[in-house]
Design a protein around this motif. Sequence first.
Motif, PDB file in Angstrom:
ATOM      1  N   GLU A 213       0.828  -1.200   0.000  1.00  0.00           N
ATOM      2  CA  GLU A 213       0.000   0.000   0.000  1.00  0.00           C
ATOM      3  C   GLU A 213       0.866   1.255   0.000  1.00  0.00           C
ATOM      4  O   GLU A 213       1.949   1.291   0.575  1.00  0.00           O
ATOM      5  N   ASP A 214       0.354   2.284  -0.682  1.00  0.00           N
ATOM      6  CA  ASP A 214       0.978   3.611  -0.685  1.00  0.00           C
ATOM      7  C   ASP A 214       2.424   3.587  -1.202  1.00  0.00           C
ATOM      8  O   ASP A 214       3.295   4.292  -0.690  1.00  0.00           O
ATOM      9  N   THR A 215       2.701   2.753  -2.208  1.00  0.00           N
ATOM     10  CA  THR A 215       4.007   2.779  -2.849  1.00  0.00           C
ATOM     11  C   THR A 215       3.831   3.059  -4.336  1.00  0.00           C
ATOM     12  O   THR A 215       2.794   2.741  -4.926  1.00  0.00           O
ATOM     13  N   SER A 216       4.855   3.640  -4.904  1.00  0.00           N
ATOM     14  CA  SER A 216       4.866   3.884  -6.350  1.00  0.00           C
ATOM     15  C   SER A 216       5.923   3.029  -7.031  1.00  0.00           C
ATOM     16  O   SER A 216       6.318   3.315  -8.160  1.00  0.00           O
ATOM     17  N   SER A 217       6.379   1.992  -6.356  1.00  0.00           N
ATOM     18  CA  SER A 217       7.426   1.132  -6.905  1.00  0.00           C
ATOM     19  C   SER A 217       6.948   0.470  -8.189  1.00  0.00           C
ATOM     20  O   SER A 217       5.813  -0.022  -8.267  1.00  0.00           O
ATOM     21  N   ALA A 218       7.815   0.439  -9.208  1.00  0.00           N
ATOM     22  CA  ALA A 218       7.423  -0.138 -10.499  1.00  0.00           C
ATOM     23  C   ALA A 218       8.640  -0.215 -11.411  1.00  0.00           C
ATOM     24  O   ALA A 218       9.611   0.531 -11.260  1.00  0.00           O
ATOM     25  N   PHE A 219       8.577  -1.152 -12.391  1.00  0.00           N
ATOM     26  CA  PHE A 219       9.510  -1.116 -13.503  1.00  0.00           C
ATOM     27  C   PHE A 219       9.112   0.032 -14.414  1.00  0.00           C
ATOM     28  O   PHE A 219       7.923   0.321 -14.588  1.00  0.00           O
ATOM     29  N   VAL A 220      10.103   0.701 -14.982  1.00  0.00           N
ATOM     30  CA  VAL A 220       9.853   1.892 -15.788  1.00  0.00           C
ATOM     31  C   VAL A 220       9.768   1.503 -17.261  1.00  0.00           C
ATOM     32  O   VAL A 220      10.669   0.839 -17.796  1.00  0.00           O
ATOM     33  N   SER A 221       8.678   1.903 -17.901  1.00  0.00           N
ATOM     34  CA  SER A 221       8.449   1.617 -19.317  1.00  0.00           C
ATOM     35  C   SER A 221       8.502   2.920 -20.116  1.00  0.00           C
ATOM     36  O   SER A 221       8.015   3.962 -19.664  1.00  0.00           O
ATOM     37  N   PRO A 222       9.089   2.885 -21.318  1.00  0.00           N
ATOM     38  CA  PRO A 222       9.769   1.741 -21.944  1.00  0.00           C
ATOM     39  C   PRO A 222      11.206   1.643 -21.484  1.00  0.00           C
ATOM     40  O   PRO A 222      11.744   2.548 -20.844  1.00  0.00           O
ATOM     41  N   ARG A 223      11.859   0.544 -21.829  1.00  0.00           N
ATOM     42  CA  ARG A 223      13.279   0.411 -21.564  1.00  0.00           C
ATOM     43  C   ARG A 223      14.061   1.431 -22.401  1.00  0.00           C
ATOM     44  O   ARG A 223      13.662   1.749 -23.520  1.00  0.00           O
ATOM     45  N   PRO A 224      15.203   1.912 -21.905  1.00  0.00           N
ATOM     46  CA  PRO A 224      16.064   2.729 -22.764  1.00  0.00           C
ATOM     47  C   PRO A 224      16.588   1.930 -23.957  1.00  0.00           C
ATOM     48  O   PRO A 224      16.752   2.446 -25.055  1.00  0.00           O
ATOM     49  N   ARG A 225      16.827   0.631 -23.712  1.00  0.00           N
ATOM     50  CA  ARG A 225      17.285  -0.313 -24.733  1.00  0.00           C
ATOM     51  C   ARG A 225      17.136  -1.707 -24.127  1.00  0.00           C
ATOM     52  O   ARG A 225      17.016  -1.850 -22.900  1.00  0.00           O
ATOM     53  N   PRO A 226      17.138  -2.759 -24.952  1.00  0.00           N
ATOM     54  CA  PRO A 226      16.882  -4.102 -24.408  1.00  0.00           C
ATOM     55  C   PRO A 226      17.844  -4.526 -23.304  1.00  0.00           C
ATOM     56  O   PRO A 226      17.449  -5.244 -22.376  1.00  0.00           O
ATOM     57  N   GLU A 227      19.113  -4.071 -23.377  1.00  0.00           N
ATOM     58  CA  GLU A 227      20.098  -4.502 -22.378  1.00  0.00           C
ATOM     59  C   GLU A 227      20.141  -3.591 -21.159  1.00  0.00           C
ATOM     60  O   GLU A 227      21.096  -3.635 -20.375  1.00  0.00           O
ATOM     61  N   SER A 228      19.107  -2.769 -20.972  1.00  0.00           N
ATOM     62  CA  SER A 228      19.021  -1.872 -19.824  1.00  0.00           C
ATOM     63  C   SER A 228      17.626  -1.974 -19.212  1.00  0.00           C
ATOM     64  O   SER A 228      16.633  -2.155 -19.930  1.00  0.00           O
ATOM     65  N   LEU A 229      17.552  -1.875 -17.892  1.00  0.00           N
ATOM     66  CA  LEU A 229      16.265  -1.983 -17.194  1.00  0.00           C
ATOM     67  C   LEU A 229      16.254  -0.993 -16.040  1.00  0.00           C
ATOM     68  O   LEU A 229      17.201  -0.925 -15.252  1.00  0.00           O
ATOM     69  N   ARG A 230      15.154  -0.228 -15.942  1.00  0.00           N
ATOM     70  CA  ARG A 230      15.011   0.753 -14.882  1.00  0.00           C
ATOM     71  C   ARG A 230      13.843   0.377 -13.980  1.00  0.00           C
ATOM     72  O   ARG A 230      12.830  -0.135 -14.453  1.00  0.00           O
ATOM     73  N   PHE A 231      13.981   0.690 -12.672  1.00  0.00           N
ATOM     74  CA  PHE A 231      12.860   0.476 -11.765  1.00  0.00           C
ATOM     75  C   PHE A 231      12.943   1.444 -10.593  1.00  0.00           C
ATOM     76  O   PHE A 231      14.026   1.887 -10.205  1.00  0.00           O
ATOM     77  N   LEU A 232      11.770   1.791 -10.081  1.00  0.00           N
ATOM     78  CA  LEU A 232      11.612   2.698  -8.938  1.00  0.00           C
ATOM     79  C   LEU A 232      11.244   1.893  -7.703  1.00  0.00           C
ATOM     80  O   LEU A 232      10.407   0.982  -7.773  1.00  0.00           O
ATOM     81  N   VAL A 233      11.833   2.250  -6.567  1.00  0.00           N
ATOM     82  CA  VAL A 233      11.465   1.644  -5.282  1.00  0.00           C
ATOM     83  C   VAL A 233      11.377   2.755  -4.256  1.00  0.00           C
ATOM     84  O   VAL A 233      12.323   3.552  -4.116  1.00  0.00           O
ATOM     85  N   CYS A 268       7.743  -7.689 -13.988  1.00  0.00           N
ATOM     86  CA  CYS A 268       6.322  -7.506 -13.691  1.00  0.00           C
ATOM     87  C   CYS A 268       6.135  -6.537 -12.530  1.00  0.00           C
ATOM     88  O   CYS A 268       6.789  -6.666 -11.487  1.00  0.00           O
ATOM     89  N   SER A 269       5.224  -5.576 -12.699  1.00  0.00           N
ATOM     90  CA  SER A 269       4.827  -4.646 -11.639  1.00  0.00           C
ATOM     91  C   SER A 269       3.343  -4.814 -11.380  1.00  0.00           C
ATOM     92  O   SER A 269       2.569  -5.168 -12.285  1.00  0.00           O
ATOM     93  N   PHE A 270       2.916  -4.516 -10.141  1.00  0.00           N
ATOM     94  CA  PHE A 270       1.498  -4.611  -9.805  1.00  0.00           C
ATOM     95  C   PHE A 270       0.828  -3.260 -10.067  1.00  0.00           C
ATOM     96  O   PHE A 270       1.293  -2.220  -9.580  1.00  0.00           O
ATOM     97  N   SER A 271      -0.239  -3.285 -10.852  1.00  0.00           N
ATOM     98  CA  SER A 271      -0.999  -2.065 -11.157  1.00  0.00           C
ATOM     99  C   SER A 271      -2.132  -1.930 -10.147  1.00  0.00           C
ATOM    100  O   SER A 271      -3.047  -2.768 -10.118  1.00  0.00           O
ATOM    101  N   LYS A 272      -2.072  -0.898  -9.325  1.00  0.00           N
ATOM    102  CA  LYS A 272      -3.144  -0.696  -8.351  1.00  0.00           C
ATOM    103  C   LYS A 272      -4.427  -0.248  -9.042  1.00  0.00           C
ATOM    104  O   LYS A 272      -5.526  -0.439  -8.518  1.00  0.00           O
ATOM    105  N   ALA A 273      -4.313   0.375 -10.205  1.00  0.00           N
ATOM    106  CA  ALA A 273      -5.511   0.823 -10.930  1.00  0.00           C
ATOM    107  C   ALA A 273      -6.341  -0.361 -11.406  1.00  0.00           C
ATOM    108  O   ALA A 273      -7.573  -0.366 -11.294  1.00  0.00           O
TER     109      ALA A 273
END
Length: 298
Positions: A213-233, A268-273
């Motif tokens: 609850e009350d978090t905005s943690s998520a993987f960030v879309s889109p990727r900058p490139r396939p060999e890079s991955l961003r996420f917020l916590v 995979c990220s959980f969508s609260k919406a």
Amino acid sequence: RALSPRPAVAVRCQEGQLAVTVRRDLFGTGRPVRAAELSLGTASCPPLSPNPAQAFVTFVAALHECGSSLQVTPDSLIYRTTLFYKPTRSGNPLILRATPAEVPIECHYPRRSNVSSGAVQPTWAPFRSTVAAEEQLRFSLRLMDDEWSRERLSNGFQLGDSLRFQADVTSEGHVPLRLFVDQCVATATPDRRSSPRYAFIDLGGCLVDSRAEDTSSAFVSPRPRPESLRFLVDAFKFAGDAGNLLYISCHLRVSPAAQAPNPWNKACSFSKASGLWAPLEGTAAICSCCDTGSCAFP
């Protein structure tokens, strides 16, 4: 008085520990100090079992033990501790014959190179040059600034802030790759198996913290490139832990970029919406095991 050829306090910074050797004639006065009057760090770690016949007292401790502190700079990890000399009272409690002393100790380790205390033959080439270039993969995990434009210079956060992570892999002469983060674990010590322990990414790419609850943690879309991955916590700390330092360990994996994401290569990220798990790429079916906890791996 002639200077001693050996220092009063000598420090050896090793791969996972430090060793401190203290001359019993600490002040060069000819009056040796007692081993029981010496301690290391705020936790007052005692020396190794001393031999009264030896002219030195030795301490050996892991880098994070004895109340040491860690400072992270852009180029170095700096472990700091203090050697304490606390003389005992003489037979007459009204007089003192010695003065307490504190000796600051630091060990500096480079963040961007290989560190090893093992003996290396002079004819050996450095580790980085012995790996075949065409098969070498270089993984990195960095804290980024608010614009994702460069690495964040400070590793300090307030509760309510968001931590921006960017994972990357670079290769030379390899097929195109897609990067995934299987697991990320936060602990209060460098040991990723210690307790308390919080796996905020788990089950082969489920960002489980996004379901809190009350978090905005998520993987960030889109990727900058396939060999890079961003996420917020969202920033957090362990309840009841008086410390303010977290250690984060992540397991990164790659798959061929041409291979479609699947239940064991996913983000995979959980969508609260919607109340559902959503993949960064691929179909929603690859995230179904994030709910059941039965993610299967080949």
